[in-house]
Design an enzyme around this catalytic site. Structure first.
Site, mmCIF file in Angstrom:
data_model
loop_
_atom_site.group_PDB
_atom_site.id
_atom_site.type_symbol
_atom_site.label_atom_id
_atom_site.label_comp_id
_atom_site.label_asym_id
_atom_site.label_seq_id
_atom_site.Cartn_x
_atom_site.Cartn_y
_atom_site.Cartn_z
ATOM 1 N N ASP A 1 20.177 27.794 -20.091
ATOM 2 C CA ASP A 1 20.780 26.470 -20.361
ATOM 3 C C ASP A 1 19.736 25.590 -21.068
ATOM 4 O OD1 ASP A 1 23.300 24.649 -19.239
ATOM 5 O OD2 ASP A 1 21.441 23.498 -19.580
ATOM 6 N N ASN B 1 22.163 15.540 -28.819
ATOM 7 C CA ASN B 1 23.398 15.082 -29.459
ATOM 8 C C ASN B 1 23.380 13.564 -29.622
ATOM 9 O OD1 ASN B 1 24.777 17.463 -29.961
ATOM 10 N ND2 ASN B 1 25.699 17.520 -27.911
ATOM 11 N N ASP C 1 24.439 21.106 -33.049
ATOM 12 C CA ASP C 1 24.968 22.449 -33.413
ATOM 13 C C ASP C 1 23.869 23.305 -34.036
ATOM 14 O OD1 ASP C 1 27.453 21.825 -32.455
ATOM 15 O OD2 ASP C 1 28.395 21.548 -34.439
ATOM 16 N N GLU D 1 26.256 24.741 -24.063
ATOM 17 C CA GLU D 1 24.859 24.903 -24.482
ATOM 18 C C GLU D 1 24.203 25.941 -23.601
ATOM 19 O OE1 GLU D 1 25.640 23.149 -22.091
ATOM 20 O OE2 GLU D 1 24.014 22.151 -21.052
HETATM 21 N N1 LIG Z 1 26.292 19.487 -30.465
HETATM 22 C C1 LIG Z 1 26.870 20.129 -29.500
HETATM 23 N N2 LIG Z 1 26.811 19.707 -28.255
HETATM 24 C C2 LIG Z 1 27.376 20.352 -27.223
HETATM 25 C C3 LIG Z 1 28.086 21.530 -27.481
HETATM 26 N N3 LIG Z 1 28.567 21.987 -26.275
HETATM 27 C C4 LIG Z 1 28.131 21.112 -25.303
HETATM 28 N N4 LIG Z 1 27.400 20.118 -25.878
HETATM 29 C C5 LIG Z 1 26.827 19.027 -25.186
HETATM 30 O O1 LIG Z 1 25.810 19.441 -24.361
HETATM 31 C C6 LIG Z 1 25.652 18.459 -23.405
HETATM 32 C C7 LIG Z 1 25.376 19.025 -22.097
HETATM 33 O O2 LIG Z 1 25.014 17.962 -21.282
HETATM 34 P P1 LIG Z 1 24.774 18.136 -19.812
HETATM 35 O O3 LIG Z 1 25.665 19.178 -19.184
HETATM 36 O O4 LIG Z 1 24.978 16.823 -19.197
HETATM 37 O O5 LIG Z 1 23.301 18.532 -19.602
HETATM 38 P P2 LIG Z 1 21.973 18.157 -20.326
HETATM 39 O O6 LIG Z 1 22.144 16.983 -21.107
HETATM 40 O O7 LIG Z 1 21.653 19.402 -21.180
HETATM 41 O O8 LIG Z 1 21.052 18.034 -19.192
HETATM 42 P P3 LIG Z 1 20.565 19.160 -18.242
HETATM 43 O O9 LIG Z 1 21.390 20.363 -18.448
HETATM 44 O O10 LIG Z 1 20.765 18.723 -16.920
HETATM 45 O O11 LIG Z 1 19.172 19.439 -18.650
HETATM 46 C C8 LIG Z 1 26.917 17.607 -23.474
HETATM 47 O O12 LIG Z 1 26.611 16.307 -24.015
HETATM 48 C C9 LIG Z 1 27.796 18.349 -24.349
HETATM 49 O O13 LIG Z 1 28.617 17.485 -25.127
HETATM 50 C C10 LIG Z 1 28.201 21.996 -28.797
HETATM 51 O O14 LIG Z 1 28.819 22.998 -29.132
HETATM 52 N N5 LIG Z 1 27.560 21.232 -29.739
#
Ligand SMILES: Nc1nc2c(ncn2[C@@H]2O[C@H](COP(=O)(O)OP(=O)(O)OP(=O)(O)O)[C@@H](O)[C@H]2O)c(=O)[nH]1
Length: 558
Positions: free
Chosen positions: A437, A445, A454, A480
């Site tokens: 992860d 983002n 992306d 992600e």
């Molecule tokens: N650009 C982009 N963002 C994505 C995609 N899939 C998920 N995200 C973003 O990834 C983020 C995941 O955030 P969180 O689950 O809160 O976790 P984090 O910000 O990575 O924090 P931790 O996992 O706790 O370290 C979200 O803001 C999603 O919108 C994708 O395909 N593209």
């Protein structure tokens, strides 16, 4: 033979049978006509021969009787025949000579008007009374030729020629007159009957006994006079007309004979009415016809066999061009090349051959076009198939691939994990699972925009892929999140080594725009035979959660 059955034969056989039957019928008909004609000819020939012989016999007997009668008349009219003792002595000498020269004269003598024999050859019956004899009675007034009769007075004086047969004569008599025309005696002669029969038999052919040809002399009443053995026994008169021609007659012995007959012509001196007959048994006379019939049958059969063979050859000859055309037509459907039809043919078949040649040319051209069209079609089908396969492959890949990161998607992950889980369960060897992860990705983002996010995800996927073996498996597990699986894993250290390597490679990489990004990992060794697939995932998720709790940029193994 039914017509429909006939048509089952080949054309050649039909021709052969037709020619054969026609030839056979013609041959048999010709043989029958020729045979019938020849039989009639042969029968006529046999009948004519017998008739000619019986005619000759009749002529000979009649002429001889005439001659003998003429001799007696001539002698009776000798002037001064009984004038004196010397004349009578001379007459006796003459009669002696005549009897010596002509053995048919059994007796010759002269009786005076009173019926007493006054002179005779060999002085036989000299002084005997012959008044009761027919020859004397009739001879007193006219020349007389009497019918055959048994010897009366002479039977003791003359030897018999045949012990089984009585001595028989025919008599000739003529009156002896003086110059005044007065009767002075009767000159009589007895002629051996055997002389007559010998004359009649002289006309028979040398092989008469072999051919069983017999001569008969019949009386006016149809009674057999000769041969003596058949006297009174055999006749045919009751049933048959007396005609001077040869024909087939059933005699009284119930046998059929070819019979030729002729009545002795009557003269003023004789009214004997004899009938000379020649006969030959029909089965003997016509025996050569049986042989001929047999020969003709054999000849006809031989000719029929030759004709059958000839018919077969002719049928082959006639059928040969047709057979060639049939072969040509058969090749039309088989040969890919143009068919060559025979050139030397009769006019009608030539037209047919030309039509076949044209059909062959058209067919060959059409077949060639068809082959080419078929080849083109096959090429197009192959191309389309290849395109379809490529499209299918692309679709399959697309269905299993994540469009953003170009690694396997979640569905592909699930399938791969099921596969590895089953393999592990079968082999007893564990597989490793790492769930990755991206740390604080929301901030990426938020700070740089979703688009940059992306790009970062794609770059991390690329980095992960480059960090593991080609035999290992990487998938985008979630937004992600990524997952890595490898098989087999024997110790937790191997899992730890891979996890650390991934963490380190990502954390040390400088991403454009964003700079450094870290990842957290949770992993576990899953033994397919021990736990189920979902439980393995939960263990890895739990370990990941531990890594997050512990401060991120690290790995935890469950
Ligand atoms: N650009 C982009 N963002 C994505 C995609 N899939 C998920 N995200 C973003 O990834 C983020 C995941 O955030 P969180 O689950 O809160 O976790 P984090 O910000 O990575 O924090 P931790 O996992 O706790 O370290 C979200 O803001 C999603 O919108 C994708 O395909 N593209």
């Amino acid at each position: 033979m039914k017509i429909s059955y006939f048509y089952r034969f080949s054309f050649r056989t039909q021709l052969a049978i037709t020619f054969g039957i026609v030839t056979f019928v013609v041959l048999v008909t010709a043989s029958l006509i020729f045979g019938f004609w020849f039989v009639r000819l042969h029968q006529a020939s046999i009948q004519n021969e017998l008739q000619a012989r019986v005619h000759a016999a009749s002529e000979l007997v009649m002429q001889s009787l005439k001659d003998r009668t003429a001799e007696i008349i001539d002698l009776s009219r000798t002037p001064d025949l009984l004038k004196s003792e010397d004349a009578i002595a001379q007459l006796q000498d003459r009669m002696n000579n005549k009897r010596a020269l002509k053995s048919e004269y059994a007796w010759m003598g002269v009786a005076n008007p009173d019926g007493k024999v006054i002179t005779a050859a060999g002085k036989m019956l000299l002084g005997k009374d012959v008044t009761s004899r027919d020859w004397f009675k009739v001879g007193r007034t006219a020349t007389w030729l009497g019918d055959v009769h048994e010897a009366v007075l002479l039977s003791r004086l003359l030897p018999r020629e045949n012990e089984n047969e009585p001595l028989r004569f025919i008599d000739i008599a003529a009156p002896v007159q003086n110059t005044k025309g007065e009767l002075i005696g009767v000159l009589g002669a007895h002629l051996h009957w055997s002389w007559v029969t010998t004359l009649a038999e002289s006309v028979l052919p040398e092989d008469a006994s072999v051919r069983e040809i017999q001569v008969y002399i019949l009386s006016r009443d149809g009674v057999t006079l000769y041969p003596f053995a058949d006297t009174g026994k055999i006749s045919f008169r009751q049933n048959e007309d007396l005609k001077n021609s040869a024909t087939e007659i059933v005699w009284s012995d119930s046998k059929a004979y070819v019979t030729a007959q002729i009545g002795l012509p009557q003269t003023p001196e004789q009214h004997l009415g004899w009938r000379v007959v020649l006969r030959q048994p029909v089965e003997v006379a016509y025996a050569p016809l049986k042989t001929l019939a047999l020969q003709m049958i054999v000849l006809t059969l031989a000719m029929a066999i030759c004709a059958a063979w000839l018919a077969y050859r002719v049928a082959a000859f006639v059928n040969a061009p047709i057979a060639l055309l049939v072969q040509a037509v058969q090749r039309l459907g088989v040969d890919t090349n143009q068919v060559d039809v025979p050139k030397r043919l009769p006019q009608e078949l030539r037209t047919l051959a030309d039509a076949i040649q044209i059909a062959s040319t058209d067919l060959t051209a059409s077949r060639q076009e068809l082959v080419e069209a078929n080849e083109m079609l096959e090429r197009r089908v192959e191309e389309r198939t290849r395109e379809l396969e490529l499209a299918n492959d692309a679709l399959a890949r697309q269905a299993m691939t994540d469009g953003l990161t170009n690694v396997a998607n979640r569905r592909a992950f699930d399938m791969k994990q099921s596969e590895l889980h089953a393999l592990s369960a079968r082999t007893g060897q564990a597989y490793g699972l790492l769930i990755i992860d991206v740390d604080h990705f929301k901030q990426v983002n938020d700070n740089y925009g979703h688009h940059v996010g992306d790009q970062v995800l794609a770059a991390i996927a690329s980095k992960i892929t480059a960090s593991i073996r080609t035999t290992d498996f990487v998938a985008r597990y979630g937004g992600e999140e990524f997952a890595v699986m490898f098989y087999p894993v024997t110790t937790p250290d191997e899992l730890a080594e891979v996890a650390e390597k991934l963490r380190k490679n990502v954390s040390q990489f400088t991403f454009s725009t964003v700079g450094h990004v870290t990842i957290s990992l949770g992993g576990c060794m899953i033994s397919g035979g021990s736990i189920d697939r979902e439980s393995g995932l939960k263990f890895a998720d739990g370990a990941l959660y531990q890594s997050k709790l512990a401060g991120r940029n690290r790995y935890t193994l469950a």
